[in-house]
Enzyme design. Structure first.
Site, PDB file in Angstrom:
ATOM      1  N   LYS A  51       0.848  -1.198   0.000  1.00  0.00           N
ATOM      2  CA  LYS A  51       0.000   0.000   0.000  1.00  0.00           C
ATOM      3  C   LYS A  51       0.879   1.242   0.000  1.00  0.00           C
ATOM      4  O   LYS A  51       2.033   1.222   0.466  1.00  0.00           O
ATOM      5  CB  LYS A  51      -0.954   0.018   1.185  1.00  0.00           C
ATOM      6  CG  LYS A  51      -0.320   0.128   2.576  1.00  0.00           C
ATOM      7  CD  LYS A  51      -0.091   1.541   3.059  1.00  0.00           C
ATOM      8  CE  LYS A  51       0.595   1.569   4.424  1.00  0.00           C
ATOM      9  NZ  LYS A  51       1.189   2.826   4.819  1.00  0.00           N
ATOM     10  N   PRO A  59       9.442  -4.016   0.412  1.00  0.00           N
ATOM     11  CA  PRO A  59      10.497  -3.710   1.381  1.00  0.00           C
ATOM     12  C   PRO A  59       9.948  -3.695   2.811  1.00  0.00           C
ATOM     13  O   PRO A  59       8.805  -3.319   3.047  1.00  0.00           O
ATOM     14  CB  PRO A  59      11.005  -2.328   0.953  1.00  0.00           C
ATOM     15  CG  PRO A  59       9.991  -1.783   0.022  1.00  0.00           C
ATOM     16  CD  PRO A  59       9.249  -2.934  -0.561  1.00  0.00           C
ATOM     17  N   VAL A  60      10.809  -4.134   3.735  1.00  0.00           N
ATOM     18  CA  VAL A  60      10.405  -4.295   5.141  1.00  0.00           C
ATOM     19  C   VAL A  60      10.641  -2.984   5.895  1.00  0.00           C
ATOM     20  O   VAL A  60      11.621  -2.282   5.629  1.00  0.00           O
ATOM     21  CB  VAL A  60      11.232  -5.444   5.767  1.00  0.00           C
ATOM     22  CG1 VAL A  60      10.970  -5.570   7.255  1.00  0.00           C
ATOM     23  CG2 VAL A  60      10.919  -6.756   5.056  1.00  0.00           C
ATOM     24  N   GLY A 105       7.054   1.613   5.313  1.00  0.00           N
ATOM     25  CA  GLY A 105       5.858   2.450   5.155  1.00  0.00           C
ATOM     26  C   GLY A 105       4.948   1.967   4.046  1.00  0.00           C
ATOM     27  O   GLY A 105       4.035   2.675   3.627  1.00  0.00           O
ATOM     28  N   GLY A 115       3.838  -3.877   4.239  1.00  0.00           N
ATOM     29  CA  GLY A 115       4.142  -5.262   3.837  1.00  0.00           C
ATOM     30  C   GLY A 115       3.628  -6.301   4.829  1.00  0.00           C
ATOM     31  O   GLY A 115       2.913  -7.227   4.454  1.00  0.00           O
ATOM     32  N   GLY A 116       3.959  -6.133   6.101  1.00  0.00           N
ATOM     33  CA  GLY A 116       3.522  -7.104   7.122  1.00  0.00           C
ATOM     34  C   GLY A 116       2.008  -7.115   7.250  1.00  0.00           C
ATOM     35  O   GLY A 116       1.385  -8.178   7.385  1.00  0.00           O
ATOM     36  N   SER A 129      -0.142  -6.346   4.923  1.00  0.00           N
ATOM     37  CA  SER A 129      -0.734  -6.945   3.728  1.00  0.00           C
ATOM     38  C   SER A 129      -0.585  -8.469   3.753  1.00  0.00           C
ATOM     39  O   SER A 129      -1.494  -9.196   3.316  1.00  0.00           O
ATOM     40  CB  SER A 129      -0.082  -6.361   2.477  1.00  0.00           C
ATOM     41  OG  SER A 129      -0.781  -6.805   1.341  1.00  0.00           O
ATOM     42  N   ASP A 177      -3.059  -1.110  10.083  1.00  0.00           N
ATOM     43  CA  ASP A 177      -3.192  -1.052   8.617  1.00  0.00           C
ATOM     44  C   ASP A 177      -3.813  -2.316   8.035  1.00  0.00           C
ATOM     45  O   ASP A 177      -4.067  -2.384   6.828  1.00  0.00           O
ATOM     46  CB  ASP A 177      -1.813  -0.854   7.964  1.00  0.00           C
ATOM     47  CG  ASP A 177      -1.357   0.600   8.010  1.00  0.00           C
ATOM     48  OD1 ASP A 177      -2.211   1.494   8.183  1.00  0.00           O
ATOM     49  OD2 ASP A 177      -0.142   0.830   7.853  1.00  0.00           O
TER      50      ASP A 177
HETATM   51  O1  C5P Z   1      -1.273  -0.839  15.154  1.00  0.00           O
HETATM   52  P1  C5P Z   1       0.190  -0.982  14.904  1.00  0.00           P
HETATM   53  O2  C5P Z   1       0.814  -2.086  15.693  1.00  0.00           O
HETATM   54  O3  C5P Z   1       0.522  -1.076  13.444  1.00  0.00           O
HETATM   55  O4  C5P Z   1       0.869   0.384  15.398  1.00  0.00           O
HETATM   56  C1  C5P Z   1       2.248   0.493  15.636  1.00  0.00           C
HETATM   57  C2  C5P Z   1       2.508   1.741  16.474  1.00  0.00           C
HETATM   58  O5  C5P Z   1       2.225   2.916  15.705  1.00  0.00           O
HETATM   59  C3  C5P Z   1       1.634   1.893  17.687  1.00  0.00           C
HETATM   60  O6  C5P Z   1       2.180   1.235  18.810  1.00  0.00           O
HETATM   61  C4  C5P Z   1       1.589   3.397  17.903  1.00  0.00           C
HETATM   62  O7  C5P Z   1       2.777   3.837  18.522  1.00  0.00           O
HETATM   63  C5  C5P Z   1       1.616   3.916  16.490  1.00  0.00           C
HETATM   64  N1  C5P Z   1       0.274   4.217  15.940  1.00  0.00           N
HETATM   65  C6  C5P Z   1      -0.442   5.294  16.439  1.00  0.00           C
HETATM   66  N2  C5P Z   1      -1.665   5.578  15.915  1.00  0.00           N
HETATM   67  C7  C5P Z   1      -2.187   4.839  14.906  1.00  0.00           C
HETATM   68  C8  C5P Z   1      -1.460   3.744  14.375  1.00  0.00           C
HETATM   69  C9  C5P Z   1      -0.228   3.455  14.925  1.00  0.00           C
HETATM   70  O8  C5P Z   1       0.021   5.999  17.344  1.00  0.00           O
HETATM   71  N3  C5P Z   1      -3.366   5.162  14.404  1.00  0.00           N
END
Ligand code: C5P
Length: 286
Positions: A11, A96-97, A100, A103-104, A106, A138
């Site tokens: 994405k 790519p890992v 942004g 990847g994980g 998806s 995501d």
């Molecule tokens: O949900 P996910 O594990 O992908 O989020 C990783 C980190 O990104 C969260 O621990 C948080 O620090 C930050 N985050 C956030 N607000 C979001 C999505 C992610 O602060 N809406």
């Protein structure tokens, strides 16, 4: 034992705005998301008992439930009450890992779609997306894919008119950026510039690719550490120099992408950036 294959497309964020910090530690976001053809390939083998297994072609990735693809299997089994009777996941990574590009997330979404089909649970896409919420912010968007508005933590989804098909040059500079640190950095500043999300939505509605491309913006670009920010801006500048209709960083970076109508210009951009960077791709929207 049945074996399934599934594609997990990357994405990109056409826009990314952070609206504010929430009491649960997450942030309210407003993002226009787009899938591109650059994909990981997932092979799932079901049945045969045994523990949940994950293997990937990148040895540094986790092979336990820290891998979002494995977390997706556990969430699916827990939420639907269905047991696949043993799952092995093989992931051929191309996205790519820590870039942004989701990847994980998806990979996790592809696992959810595959299990929903194979175990005949018949969850509608939005219900399957909701099931992915606990796996990662995501994941719900990645279950749906295409062009969509993501709000809330990322899980409140509105499908949008598709971005007119175009070529995308993607470049990942060789550093990684900590997502939690970047969120903390955003909390500490007054953002000078916000994306024109309403303008992007109108341009999508009108099928106006140029109108979308020139409004793309990601607020995290403003809070990158100075050296990394300079490199991201340099890549963005090079993409525009080579004829991109617009260019932007995706997610919490560091990947930068440009949208192109013209194949020769996109190919030239890939070639020029490829002289400096190893991780450069020419792909297209899906
Ligand atoms: O949900 P996910 O594990 O992908 O989020 C990783 C980190 O990104 C969260 O621990 C948080 O620090 C930050 N985050 C956030 N607000 C979001 C999505 C992610 O602060 N809406």
């Amino acid at each position: 034992m049945p074996t399934l294959t599934a594609e997990a497309p990357a994405k990109l964020n056409l826009t990314l705005d952070v609206l504010g910090r929430r009491d649960d530690g997450y942030h309210d976001l407003c993002m226009v998301m787009q899938s591109v053809a650059l994909s990981d390939l997932i092979t799932l083998t079901l049945g045969g008992g045994g523990p949940l297994r994950v293997k990937t072609n990148l040895s540094f990735l986790p092979n336990n439930e820290k891998n979002l693809a494995a977390a997706a299997v556990l969430a699916f089994q827990r939420e639907t009450g269905r047991d696949a009777g043993g799952v092995s996941i093989a992931i051929d990574k191309h996205i790519p890992v820590c870039a942004g590009m989701g990847g994980g997330s998806s990979d996790a979404a592809a696992v959810l779609r595959a299990l929903n089909g194979a175990l005949e649970t018949g969850l509608a896409p939005l219900d399957l997306a909701r099931l992915g919420e606990g796996v990662g912010s995501d994941v719900p968007y990645c279950v749906l894919g295409g062009t969509a508005l993501a709000q809330g933590r990322g899980e409140v989804l509105t499908p949008l008119s598709p971005l007119p098909r175009c070529l995308v040059v993607v470049c990942k500079p060789p550093f990684s950026i900590s997502t939690p640190e970047l969120f903390r950095a955003v909390d500490g500043v007054r953002l000078r510039c916000r994306p024109d999300t309403a303008g992007v939505l109108s341009a999508l509605e009108a099928g106006d690719l140029e109108g979308v491309a020139r409004r793309m913006y990601n607020v995290f670009e403003d809070v990158l550490p100075p050296r990394q920010g300079a490199e991201v801006r340099a890549i963005r500048g090079e993409l525009v120099q080579q004829g991109a209709l617009g260019a932007c960083m995706s997610g919490t970076g560091p990947t930068v992408f440009g949208l192109f109508r013209d194949w020769d210009q996109a190919e030239a951009a890939r070639e020029v950036l490829g002289r400096t960077y190893r991780d450069v791709w020419l792909t297209e929207t899906v």
